[in-house]
Design an enzyme around this catalytic site. Structure first.
Site, PDB file in Angstrom:
ATOM      1  N   TRP A 292      36.177  42.633  16.226  1.00  0.00           N
ATOM      2  CA  TRP A 292      36.112  41.674  17.286  1.00  0.00           C
ATOM      3  C   TRP A 292      34.515  41.135  17.240  1.00  0.00           C
ATOM      4  O   TRP A 292      33.554  42.117  16.940  1.00  0.00           O
ATOM      5  CB  TRP A 292      36.277  42.275  18.554  1.00  0.00           C
ATOM      6  CG  TRP A 292      36.052  41.306  19.759  1.00  0.00           C
ATOM      7  CD1 TRP A 292      36.242  40.199  20.056  1.00  0.00           C
ATOM      8  CD2 TRP A 292      35.279  41.668  21.109  1.00  0.00           C
ATOM      9  NE1 TRP A 292      35.924  39.291  21.180  1.00  0.00           N
ATOM     10  CE2 TRP A 292      35.332  40.426  21.733  1.00  0.00           C
ATOM     11  CE3 TRP A 292      34.662  42.781  21.474  1.00  0.00           C
ATOM     12  CZ2 TRP A 292      34.673  40.473  23.084  1.00  0.00           C
ATOM     13  CZ3 TRP A 292      33.780  42.799  22.644  1.00  0.00           C
ATOM     14  CH2 TRP A 292      33.985  41.612  23.543  1.00  0.00           C
TER      15      TRP A 292
ATOM     16  N   ASP B  66      37.969  51.330  21.607  1.00  0.00           N
ATOM     17  CA  ASP B  66      37.782  50.380  22.619  1.00  0.00           C
ATOM     18  C   ASP B  66      39.322  49.897  22.940  1.00  0.00           C
ATOM     19  O   ASP B  66      40.228  49.651  22.048  1.00  0.00           O
ATOM     20  CB  ASP B  66      37.425  49.276  21.864  1.00  0.00           C
ATOM     21  CG  ASP B  66      37.169  47.821  22.736  1.00  0.00           C
ATOM     22  OD1 ASP B  66      37.457  48.063  23.994  1.00  0.00           O
ATOM     23  OD2 ASP B  66      36.660  46.981  22.101  1.00  0.00           O
TER      24      ASP B  66
ATOM     25  N   LYS C 189      42.658  41.635  30.657  1.00  0.00           N
ATOM     26  CA  LYS C 189      43.904  41.025  30.086  1.00  0.00           C
ATOM     27  C   LYS C 189      44.921  41.663  30.850  1.00  0.00           C
ATOM     28  O   LYS C 189      45.857  40.838  31.226  1.00  0.00           O
ATOM     29  CB  LYS C 189      44.033  41.477  28.505  1.00  0.00           C
ATOM     30  CG  LYS C 189      42.778  41.404  27.659  1.00  0.00           C
ATOM     31  CD  LYS C 189      42.264  39.883  27.322  1.00  0.00           C
ATOM     32  CE  LYS C 189      40.890  39.905  26.985  1.00  0.00           C
ATOM     33  NZ  LYS C 189      40.309  39.022  26.170  1.00  0.00           N
TER      34      LYS C 189
HETATM   35  C1  LMR Z   1      38.524  37.120  22.531  1.00  0.00           C
HETATM   36  O1  LMR Z   1      38.495  38.121  21.499  1.00  0.00           O
HETATM   37  O2  LMR Z   1      38.955  36.188  22.359  1.00  0.00           O
HETATM   38  C2  LMR Z   1      38.425  37.827  23.940  1.00  0.00           C
HETATM   39  O3  LMR Z   1      38.079  39.102  23.832  1.00  0.00           O
HETATM   40  C3  LMR Z   1      37.423  36.896  24.497  1.00  0.00           C
HETATM   41  C4  LMR Z   1      35.958  37.315  24.298  1.00  0.00           C
HETATM   42  O4  LMR Z   1      34.984  37.530  25.125  1.00  0.00           O
HETATM   43  O5  LMR Z   1      35.708  37.375  22.949  1.00  0.00           O
END
Ligand code: LMR
Length: 391
Positions: free
Chosen positions: A128, A209, A244
């Site tokens: 991420w 996570d 979410k």
């Molecule tokens: C995403 O990956 O789009 C979500 O988790 C929102 C974010 O804060 O990045």
């Protein structure tokens, strides 16, 4: 003094919100930020949340401080949600409310620094987009292990294991509890076991996570890896999010949890870290979650709503793959029906992603990560047509 600063580019994920909003085309399609949308393209407040919130407004009798550890009922309920209410290690888990999963990740990074100045955090390649800023900016060195193969759209598991075999004791390995963001490619149960075995042998600490519990296979099923690790290993670190699965994005509800030697010592350090950063978390969202999880009727409503969100995303995955193959994509996107959670990669280059936005008003992260939750019956055909033209 601040003259020395220059403007930074927008955040690669959140920056899409303003780009999308600025586009005047009525048929634009938002597959960018990971926010659940229903069949009408809206992000509704869950029924269980509305009911719990009404109860809260009627019964809440003070706005006094809640303290750095947050809401005690929330903390207990979240521990039971993630581990299950009969897990052998439940009483050993130190769990503390945080402002969202991001707050949990940052507090965890600060705790790691206090416990060891020589530890690194290993993140999946890719991971991420906000993991590295959140954890690295805290001052913990970040390293990468191989994870996703963009050509086969599967996990590079052999390479991942070979890399983990070299991770030193007391380093941390960040794993996604379920619904890997950005790839949608999750570990199988056998793969979780294999990672647990290496962690046991090497002495590294799994740092899991969990931002999408309930969006993969089910609320309990998605916690398989966490429960296994907590059963088999002496130390595990968790970052949990209610953004979410409770649809509480802007309320900032999450938790950091540590399974380790002494719950009292760990909790005292988390309390002092929290006091030194934001003093204490906000109350409202966690009080809603506490109300839902401690009330049988509301809990059932929540389970049903999570099932509905998960099933809609799964249906969109299948329908997208069928629709794009009907247009002649010849299986190029079949991996999307096999993956889970909100995200998958289309496997496009930056030029194609930009063309989709500029020429067709279809928005996604620059890496071609799409949020399947943004698809619905109204925009699916438009998206498929645009995608076929671009590829
Ligand atoms: C995403 O990956 O789009 C979500 O988790 C929102 C974010 O804060 O990045």
């Amino acid at each position: 003094m601040f003259d020395s600063l220059s403007t930074l580019p927008p955040d690669p994920i959140l920056g899409l919100i303003s780009k999308f909003n600025a586009d005047p085309r009525e048929d634009k399609v938002d597959l960018g930020v990971g926010v659940y949308r229903n069949a009408q393209g809206r992000t509704p407040i869950l029924d269980c949340v509305k009911q719990a919130e009404t109860q809260l407004l009627n019964t809440e009798d003070t706005k006094a401080y809640i303290g750095p550890l947050g809401n005690a009922v929330f903390n207990q309920q979240m521990a039971e949600l993630v581990l299950g209410d009969s897990h052998a290690e439940l009483d050993r888990l130190a769990l503390v409310q945080t402002p969202g999963g991001c707050g949990a990740l940052r507090v965890a990074a600060e705790l790691i620094k206090r416990a060891s100045r020589t530890s690194s955090i290993w993140v999946s390649d890719p991971t991420w987009g906000n993991h590295v800023p959140l954890l690295g900016d805290a001052g913990v060195p970040i390293k990468q292990y191989p994870y996703y193969d963009f050509s086969t759209h599967t996990i590079r598991f052999e390479e991942m294991l070979a890399c983990l075999e070299k991770v030193p004791a007391n380093d941390l390995v960040l794993l996604h509890g379920c619904c890997h963001n950005p790839s949608g490619a999750d570990l199988t149960r056998e793969q979780w076991q294999a990672v647990a075995d290496v962690a046991q042998r090497r002495g590294f600490v799994p740092f899991i996570d969990m931002a999408y519990q309930g969006f993969g296979e089910g609320v309990a099923e998605d916690a398989y890896g966490i429960r296994l690790m907590c059963e088999q290993l002496p130390e595990v670190l968790l970052a949990l999010s209610c953004s979410k699965n409770f649809g509480l994005y802007r309320e900032r509800v999450g938790a950091v949890a540590v399974l380790g030697a002494s719950k009292a010592i760990t909790t005292s350090h988390i309390a002092s870290i929290v006091r030194g950063i934001y003093s204490m978390p906000p109350s409202h969202g966690a009080a809603i979650v506490a109300n839902i999880l401690s009330n049988d009727a509301l809990r059932q409503v929540w389970f049903a709503e999570v099932d509905e969100m998960r099933n809609r995303i799964k249906a969109m995955r299948d329908q997208f793959v069928a629709a794009i193959n009907n247009r002649g994509a010849e299986g190029r996107f079949d991996h999307i029906a096999r993956q889970q959670g909100m995200f998958s990669f289309l496997g496009l280059g930056e030029r194609e992603v930009a063309e989709l936005a500029d020429a067709y008003g279809v928005y996604m992260v620059g890496t071609s990560r799409i949020s399947l939750a943004g698809l619905n019956h109204q925009n699916r055909d438009k998206f498929c047509d645009a995608l076929m033209r671009v590829i």
